[in-house]
Design a protein around this motif. Sequence first.
Motif, PDB file in Angstrom:
ATOM      1  N   ARG A 109      15.939  53.226  21.673  1.00 35.55           N
ATOM      2  CA  ARG A 109      16.570  52.071  22.325  1.00 35.55           C
ATOM      3  C   ARG A 109      18.056  52.023  22.010  1.00 35.55           C
ATOM      4  O   ARG A 109      18.882  51.782  22.879  1.00 35.55           O
ATOM      5  CB  ARG A 109      15.935  50.783  21.816  1.00 35.55           C
ATOM      6  CG  ARG A 109      14.501  50.687  22.130  1.00 35.55           C
ATOM      7  CD  ARG A 109      14.187  49.581  23.096  1.00 35.55           C
ATOM      8  NE  ARG A 109      12.927  49.899  23.753  1.00 35.55           N
ATOM      9  CZ  ARG A 109      11.744  49.802  23.142  1.00 35.55           C
ATOM     10  NH1 ARG A 109      11.664  49.378  21.908  1.00 35.55           N
ATOM     11  NH2 ARG A 109      10.658  50.127  23.785  1.00 35.55           N
ATOM     12  N   LEU A 110      18.367  52.268  20.728  1.00 33.87           N
ATOM     13  CA  LEU A 110      19.761  52.195  20.307  1.00 33.87           C
ATOM     14  C   LEU A 110      20.590  53.235  21.053  1.00 33.87           C
ATOM     15  O   LEU A 110      21.696  52.949  21.508  1.00 33.87           O
ATOM     16  CB  LEU A 110      19.839  52.417  18.795  1.00 33.87           C
ATOM     17  CG  LEU A 110      21.105  51.926  18.111  1.00 33.87           C
ATOM     18  CD1 LEU A 110      21.314  50.459  18.395  1.00 33.87           C
ATOM     19  CD2 LEU A 110      21.018  52.156  16.624  1.00 33.87           C
ATOM     20  N   SER A 163      24.938  53.402  27.556  1.00 38.47           N
ATOM     21  CA  SER A 163      25.447  52.581  28.640  1.00 38.47           C
ATOM     22  C   SER A 163      26.754  51.902  28.236  1.00 38.47           C
ATOM     23  O   SER A 163      27.634  51.698  29.061  1.00 38.47           O
ATOM     24  CB  SER A 163      24.401  51.548  29.061  1.00 38.47           C
ATOM     25  OG  SER A 163      24.121  50.703  27.980  1.00 38.47           O
ATOM     26  N   ILE A 193      30.743  44.399  20.772  1.00 38.58           N
ATOM     27  CA  ILE A 193      29.369  44.861  20.595  1.00 38.58           C
ATOM     28  C   ILE A 193      29.360  46.325  20.192  1.00 38.58           C
ATOM     29  O   ILE A 193      28.671  46.733  19.255  1.00 38.58           O
ATOM     30  CB  ILE A 193      28.550  44.649  21.891  1.00 38.58           C
ATOM     31  CG1 ILE A 193      28.358  43.161  22.137  1.00 38.58           C
ATOM     32  CG2 ILE A 193      27.204  45.346  21.787  1.00 38.58           C
ATOM     33  CD1 ILE A 193      27.425  42.845  23.262  1.00 38.58           C
ATOM     34  N   ARG A 198      25.846  50.869  13.070  1.00 37.72           N
ATOM     35  CA  ARG A 198      24.389  50.827  13.154  1.00 37.72           C
ATOM     36  C   ARG A 198      23.824  52.162  13.615  1.00 37.72           C
ATOM     37  O   ARG A 198      22.810  52.630  13.121  1.00 37.72           O
ATOM     38  CB  ARG A 198      23.973  49.768  14.178  1.00 37.72           C
ATOM     39  CG  ARG A 198      23.495  48.512  13.573  1.00 37.72           C
ATOM     40  CD  ARG A 198      23.132  47.550  14.666  1.00 37.72           C
ATOM     41  NE  ARG A 198      23.939  46.354  14.529  1.00 37.72           N
ATOM     42  CZ  ARG A 198      23.818  45.519  13.525  1.00 37.72           C
ATOM     43  NH1 ARG A 198      22.933  45.720  12.595  1.00 37.72           N
ATOM     44  NH2 ARG A 198      24.584  44.470  13.442  1.00 37.72           N
ATOM     45  N   VAL A 210      21.198  52.079  24.623  1.00 37.39           N
ATOM     46  CA  VAL A 210      22.214  51.027  24.709  1.00 37.39           C
ATOM     47  C   VAL A 210      23.597  51.615  24.469  1.00 37.39           C
ATOM     48  O   VAL A 210      24.560  51.317  25.177  1.00 37.39           O
ATOM     49  CB  VAL A 210      21.910  49.918  23.686  1.00 37.39           C
ATOM     50  CG1 VAL A 210      23.037  48.911  23.662  1.00 37.39           C
ATOM     51  CG2 VAL A 210      20.616  49.227  24.034  1.00 37.39           C
ATOM     52  N   GLU A 228      30.252  46.891  16.656  1.00 35.97           N
ATOM     53  CA  GLU A 228      29.180  46.567  15.732  1.00 35.97           C
ATOM     54  C   GLU A 228      28.046  47.593  15.816  1.00 35.97           C
ATOM     55  O   GLU A 228      27.350  47.861  14.848  1.00 35.97           O
ATOM     56  CB  GLU A 228      28.639  45.177  16.033  1.00 35.97           C
ATOM     57  CG  GLU A 228      27.641  44.741  14.998  1.00 35.97           C
ATOM     58  CD  GLU A 228      27.372  43.251  15.064  1.00 35.97           C
ATOM     59  OE1 GLU A 228      26.227  42.872  14.844  1.00 35.97           O
ATOM     60  OE2 GLU A 228      28.321  42.495  15.342  1.00 35.97           O
ATOM     61  N   LEU A 229      27.928  48.143  17.010  1.00 38.86           N
ATOM     62  CA  LEU A 229      26.824  49.062  17.268  1.00 38.86           C
ATOM     63  C   LEU A 229      27.026  50.414  16.587  1.00 38.86           C
ATOM     64  O   LEU A 229      26.083  51.023  16.110  1.00 38.86           O
ATOM     65  CB  LEU A 229      26.721  49.266  18.784  1.00 38.86           C
ATOM     66  CG  LEU A 229      25.347  49.480  19.336  1.00 38.86           C
ATOM     67  CD1 LEU A 229      24.530  48.247  19.073  1.00 38.86           C
ATOM     68  CD2 LEU A 229      25.441  49.748  20.816  1.00 38.86           C
ATOM     69  N   ALA A 234      22.248  47.035  37.283  1.00 34.61           N
ATOM     70  CA  ALA A 234      22.559  45.616  37.325  1.00 34.61           C
ATOM     71  C   ALA A 234      23.840  45.349  36.536  1.00 34.61           C
ATOM     72  O   ALA A 234      24.213  46.115  35.658  1.00 34.61           O
ATOM     73  CB  ALA A 234      21.401  44.821  36.732  1.00 34.61           C
ATOM     74  N   VAL A 235      24.493  44.281  36.880  1.00 39.17           N
ATOM     75  CA  VAL A 235      25.676  43.880  36.127  1.00 39.17           C
ATOM     76  C   VAL A 235      25.198  43.172  34.865  1.00 39.17           C
ATOM     77  O   VAL A 235      24.558  42.128  34.932  1.00 39.17           O
ATOM     78  CB  VAL A 235      26.552  42.941  36.971  1.00 39.17           C
ATOM     79  CG1 VAL A 235      27.827  42.609  36.205  1.00 39.17           C
ATOM     80  CG2 VAL A 235      26.888  43.590  38.303  1.00 39.17           C
ATOM     81  N   VAL A 236      25.505  43.764  33.737  1.00 38.29           N
ATOM     82  CA  VAL A 236      25.046  43.197  32.472  1.00 38.29           C
ATOM     83  C   VAL A 236      26.159  42.345  31.882  1.00 38.29           C
ATOM     84  O   VAL A 236      27.323  42.726  31.889  1.00 38.29           O
ATOM     85  CB  VAL A 236      24.650  44.320  31.488  1.00 38.29           C
ATOM     86  CG1 VAL A 236      24.122  43.730  30.211  1.00 38.29           C
ATOM     87  CG2 VAL A 236      23.633  45.234  32.124  1.00 38.29           C
ATOM     88  N   GLU A 237      25.786  41.178  31.417  1.00 36.48           N
ATOM     89  CA  GLU A 237      26.764  40.314  30.767  1.00 36.48           C
ATOM     90  C   GLU A 237      26.765  40.598  29.284  1.00 36.48           C
ATOM     91  O   GLU A 237      25.715  40.808  28.684  1.00 36.48           O
ATOM     92  CB  GLU A 237      26.370  38.856  30.993  1.00 36.48           C
ATOM     93  CG  GLU A 237      27.314  38.119  31.910  1.00 36.48           C
ATOM     94  CD  GLU A 237      26.914  36.675  31.988  1.00 36.48           C
ATOM     95  OE1 GLU A 237      27.266  35.946  31.045  1.00 36.48           O
ATOM     96  OE2 GLU A 237      26.225  36.305  32.956  1.00 36.48           O
ATOM     97  N   TYR A 238      27.933  40.601  28.688  1.00 36.05           N
ATOM     98  CA  TYR A 238      28.016  40.899  27.269  1.00 36.05           C
ATOM     99  C   TYR A 238      28.567  39.707  26.499  1.00 36.05           C
ATOM    100  O   TYR A 238      29.480  39.036  26.943  1.00 36.05           O
ATOM    101  CB  TYR A 238      28.914  42.114  27.025  1.00 36.05           C
ATOM    102  CG  TYR A 238      28.330  43.374  27.590  1.00 36.05           C
ATOM    103  CD1 TYR A 238      27.408  44.103  26.861  1.00 36.05           C
ATOM    104  CD2 TYR A 238      28.680  43.809  28.858  1.00 36.05           C
ATOM    105  CE1 TYR A 238      26.858  45.259  27.379  1.00 36.05           C
ATOM    106  CE2 TYR A 238      28.131  44.960  29.386  1.00 36.05           C
ATOM    107  CZ  TYR A 238      27.225  45.684  28.640  1.00 36.05           C
ATOM    108  OH  TYR A 238      26.680  46.808  29.154  1.00 36.05           O
ATOM    109  N   GLU A 239      27.993  39.502  25.358  1.00 31.19           N
ATOM    110  CA  GLU A 239      28.463  38.400  24.518  1.00 31.19           C
ATOM    111  C   GLU A 239      28.490  38.898  23.075  1.00 31.19           C
ATOM    112  O   GLU A 239      27.469  39.369  22.599  1.00 31.19           O
ATOM    113  CB  GLU A 239      27.478  37.231  24.654  1.00 31.19           C
ATOM    114  CG  GLU A 239      27.905  35.979  23.943  1.00 31.19           C
ATOM    115  CD  GLU A 239      26.855  34.880  24.087  1.00 31.19           C
ATOM    116  OE1 GLU A 239      26.505  34.556  25.223  1.00 31.19           O
ATOM    117  OE2 GLU A 239      26.400  34.388  23.051  1.00 31.19           O
ATOM    118  N   PRO A 240      29.583  38.900  22.346  1.00 30.44           N
ATOM    119  CA  PRO A 240      30.912  38.448  22.728  1.00 30.44           C
ATOM    120  C   PRO A 240      31.547  39.300  23.838  1.00 30.44           C
ATOM    121  O   PRO A 240      31.767  38.814  24.930  1.00 30.44           O
ATOM    122  CB  PRO A 240      31.705  38.592  21.438  1.00 30.44           C
ATOM    123  CG  PRO A 240      30.771  38.926  20.344  1.00 30.44           C
ATOM    124  CD  PRO A 240      29.491  39.325  20.954  1.00 30.44           C
TER     125      PRO A 240
END
Lengths: 289, 85
Positions: free
Chosen positions: A48-49, A55, A217, A224, A52, A220-221, A206-212
């Motif tokens: 999964r990581l 993308s 992201i 990890r 993500v 931080e990723l 799809a258009v993905v929304e990111y927060e922050p």
Amino acid sequence: MPSLKELKGRINSVKSTQKITKAKQMVSAAKLRRAQAAAEAARPYAARLTAVMASLAAKVAGDSAPRLLAGTGADQRHLLVVVNTDKGLCGGLNSNLVKAAKAKAQELQAAGKQVTFFLVGKKGRAPLSREFPGLITGGFDTSTVKTPGFAEAEAIANELIGLFEAGRFDVAHLIFPVFKSALAQEPTVTQLIPVPAPAEAGKGDAVVEYEPGEEEILAELLPRYVRTRLFGALLEREASEQGASMTAMDNATRNAGELINKLTIQYNRSRQAAITTELIEIIAGAEAL
Amino acid sequence: MALHFELVTPARLVRSQDVHMVVVPGTEGEFGVLEGHAPFMSTIRDGAVQVYAREGAAPEVIEVRGGFAEVSEAGLTILAEHVEG
């Protein structure tokens, strides 16, 4: 020709060696199952990581990319992170790893790069420091815990990222065994830092929304991701160690069995010979009377 | 009316089930995810994930530390580094 007593001693000593190797083989077989299950359980997270990451990395390419992804811009100082086992009795596993590390280091040195080492696990330390004295800058001892888990991977990753941020190296390579089967463990060299851009591009459906935000992201990723890679390497090492150990100890047990058979035949022959000699002496003595 | 919810740690797949709603502690505030949520990704802060198995049911609380949540058509996936309990 060894005496009967000596032969008997040797047979007994080989027998006790066989008992040890057999016990070690059975322990490894049991541990291998557990190690394989652990490696299996870690796969969904890593998959999964990576998805993500793929993308996100495609979207945040360019100047704004974090240093862990883009690198320092230089390609001069290389760090080899070599993951060895802590215990022996596992056949050629560690020497194969050391060989792979040596080959990579020599290749880099031939290209005019600086090479340093960061060693995880005990076993690679002696041969590598003999070959490349003074180049081992650090290491991480995993022998203090029974089964290295995510906490250890985290500690290693944090140390490596700290070294990277401090500008101690430009590129880090990870060298670890990949568990193929109990018979085959392949030493593998992959780039760890800067994080290699995943091959598959973002799906872009799809258009993905990111927060922050995408960059935050990603920032931080990346640590990890490095942690997960190291965790994966530790799990592979665990499975490889047990697999290699099982195979090596199986061979050792079989060899000990053969040796015992050979020694027993030799023992029986000499015993027979001694009896025959004694009989001849008695008969000769009786005839002389 | 079911949201597919997965909670994954590096060590194992903790949860994979269909639920009514999940409340996730995002870095910029908690958010609830129902079925059909728009694709969304957020980092999470240390805190409790509340899982509502059915509408109106008492939530099941799972403490997580470090990670992020991803909502796609397939459902909600939380990747956490540590899960309590």
